[in-house]
Design a protein around this motif. Structure first.
Motif, mmCIF file in Angstrom:
data_model
loop_
_atom_site.group_PDB
_atom_site.id
_atom_site.type_symbol
_atom_site.label_atom_id
_atom_site.label_comp_id
_atom_site.label_asym_id
_atom_site.label_seq_id
_atom_site.Cartn_x
_atom_site.Cartn_y
_atom_site.Cartn_z
ATOM 1 N N LEU A 38 0.821 -1.208 0.000
ATOM 2 C CA LEU A 38 0.000 0.000 0.000
ATOM 3 C C LEU A 38 0.857 1.262 0.000
ATOM 4 N N ALA A 39 1.944 1.234 0.758
ATOM 5 C CA ALA A 39 2.847 2.387 0.794
ATOM 6 C C ALA A 39 3.492 2.610 -0.575
ATOM 7 N N PHE A 40 3.827 1.513 -1.260
ATOM 8 C CA PHE A 40 4.431 1.613 -2.589
ATOM 9 C C PHE A 40 3.446 2.217 -3.589
ATOM 10 N N ILE A 41 2.189 1.740 -3.548
ATOM 11 C CA ILE A 41 1.159 2.276 -4.443
ATOM 12 C C ILE A 41 0.919 3.755 -4.156
ATOM 13 N N PHE A 42 0.860 4.109 -2.873
ATOM 14 C CA PHE A 42 0.632 5.504 -2.497
ATOM 15 C C PHE A 42 1.794 6.386 -2.949
ATOM 16 N N LEU A 43 3.022 5.850 -2.864
ATOM 17 C CA LEU A 43 4.195 6.606 -3.301
ATOM 18 C C LEU A 43 4.142 6.865 -4.804
ATOM 19 N N ILE A 44 3.761 5.833 -5.566
ATOM 20 C CA ILE A 44 3.616 6.002 -7.019
ATOM 21 C C ILE A 44 2.558 7.052 -7.320
ATOM 22 N N TRP A 45 1.463 6.994 -6.562
ATOM 23 C CA TRP A 45 0.366 7.952 -6.761
ATOM 24 C C TRP A 45 0.849 9.386 -6.516
ATOM 25 N N ILE A 92 -6.665 6.362 -18.523
ATOM 26 C CA ILE A 92 -7.969 6.530 -17.874
ATOM 27 C C ILE A 92 -8.993 5.600 -18.522
ATOM 28 N N TYR A 93 -9.686 4.826 -17.690
ATOM 29 C CA TYR A 93 -10.851 4.056 -18.130
ATOM 30 C C TYR A 93 -12.108 4.852 -17.778
ATOM 31 N N TYR A 94 -13.022 4.995 -18.751
ATOM 32 C CA TYR A 94 -14.293 5.679 -18.512
ATOM 33 C C TYR A 94 -15.419 4.645 -18.504
ATOM 34 N N ASP A 95 -16.224 4.654 -17.439
ATOM 35 C CA ASP A 95 -17.337 3.713 -17.303
ATOM 36 C C ASP A 95 -18.631 4.472 -16.992
ATOM 37 N N ASP A 96 -19.758 3.854 -17.330
ATOM 38 C CA ASP A 96 -21.092 4.369 -16.976
ATOM 39 C C ASP A 96 -21.282 5.828 -17.395
ATOM 40 N N LEU A 97 -20.882 6.153 -18.622
ATOM 41 C CA LEU A 97 -20.991 7.530 -19.111
ATOM 42 C C LEU A 97 -22.425 7.866 -19.510
ATOM 43 N N GLN A 98 -22.885 9.045 -19.098
ATOM 44 C CA GLN A 98 -24.204 9.537 -19.484
ATOM 45 C C GLN A 98 -24.127 11.037 -19.746
ATOM 46 N N ALA A 99 -24.976 11.519 -20.656
ATOM 47 C CA ALA A 99 -25.002 12.943 -20.982
ATOM 48 C C ALA A 99 -26.447 13.409 -21.120
ATOM 49 N N VAL A 169 -2.001 2.893 -14.049
ATOM 50 C CA VAL A 169 -0.560 3.153 -13.996
ATOM 51 C C VAL A 169 0.151 1.822 -14.196
ATOM 52 N N GLY A 170 0.773 1.629 -15.352
ATOM 53 C CA GLY A 170 1.380 0.335 -15.656
ATOM 54 C C GLY A 170 0.296 -0.727 -15.734
ATOM 55 N N THR A 171 0.416 -1.762 -14.893
ATOM 56 C CA THR A 171 -0.616 -2.805 -14.847
ATOM 57 C C THR A 171 -1.609 -2.577 -13.716
ATOM 58 N N TRP A 172 -1.328 -1.584 -12.875
ATOM 59 C CA TRP A 172 -2.216 -1.305 -11.735
ATOM 60 C C TRP A 172 -3.373 -0.412 -12.161
ATOM 61 N N VAL A 173 -4.589 -0.774 -11.732
ATOM 62 C CA VAL A 173 -5.795 0.001 -12.036
ATOM 63 C C VAL A 173 -6.476 0.366 -10.723
ATOM 64 N N SER A 174 -6.810 1.631 -10.567
ATOM 65 C CA SER A 174 -7.409 2.109 -9.321
ATOM 66 C C SER A 174 -8.876 1.709 -9.225
ATOM 67 N N GLY A 175 -9.483 2.046 -8.099
ATOM 68 C CA GLY A 175 -10.925 1.898 -7.952
ATOM 69 C C GLY A 175 -11.647 2.962 -8.762
#
Length: 210
Positions: A38-45, A92-99, A169-175
């Motif tokens: 978690l510290a490594f991910i936070f540092l990358i962030w 960036i992944y975009y999901d559930d888009l509405q306009a 970021v690389g292979t990591w995908v956030s929530g």
């Protein structure tokens, strides 16, 4: 004669204490591992610090905007937005888009879904949607407000989009994070009926909140 073996209470206590120590060591080892990850991910962030996406209004054409009853609206609008990822190391992944479109705080089209997509580093994408509404209830003052705008020679509409995005970021995908976009469009709207659709006077930068 059979022999019965029994362990003393003292021996059992020592064995139980040994098992407890093993579990504690295992627990602390896993806790330390997850803390480091978690510290490594936070540092990358913190190092990458992704910027929120940018949206701008490219084109908006109103083909229909009239009342079918005292307070019922029919509308049809062609909308084109430009979406840009300003990050050079974050996708960036975009999901559930509405306009949808709004006029003076009133929604004048139904929510229209846009397909999900992925946006690479510093990449731009055009998003097109046909917004419409049939028999939408509006406030009693709607017709008066439109006539007043027609007298002033222009009409202002808001085009709004919302959805959820995920940083990559690389292979990591956030929530997933919810985002909202608001675009303001100014259109010429004179007293005479136009021969074609009402079109936005100029493209505008939209505000984005994540």
């Amino acid at each position: 004669m059979s022999q019965i073996l029994s362990k003393s209470p003292k021996h059992c206590a020592k064995q139980g204490l040994s098992i407890d120590k093993s579990y504690k060591k295992l627990f602390f080892a896993f806790s330390a591992f997850f803390t480091i990850v978690l510290a490594f991910i936070f540092l990358i962030w913190l190092i990458l610090h992704p910027a929120k996406p940018q949206f701008s209004l490219r084109e908006a054409d109103i083909y229909q905007l009239n009342l079918s009853g005292p307070h019922l609206l029919n509308s049809s609008i062609q909308l084109t937005l430009l979406s840009k990822n300003p990050n050079n190391k974050v996708g960036i992944y975009y999901d559930d888009l509405q306009a949808y479109a709004a006029y003076k705080g009133q929604q004048i089209t139904v929510d229209t879904s846009l397909p999900p997509f992925y946006q690479g580093h510093e990449e731009s994408n055009l998003l097109t949607a046909f917004l419409e509404g049939t028999g939408l209830p509006v406030a009693p003052s709607f017709a008066y407000e439109v006539r007043r705008d027609q007298t002033s020679g222009r009409i202002v509409l808001n085009y709004k989009a919302n959805g959820k995005l995920r940083w990559k970021v690389g292979t990591w995908v956030s929530g997933r994070y919810r985002f909202n976009v608001n675009c303001v469009s100014v259109m010429a709207f004179g007293p005479t009926a136009p021969t074609g659709p009402l079109s936005s006077i100029r493209g505008t930068q939209c505000s984005t909140a994540v």
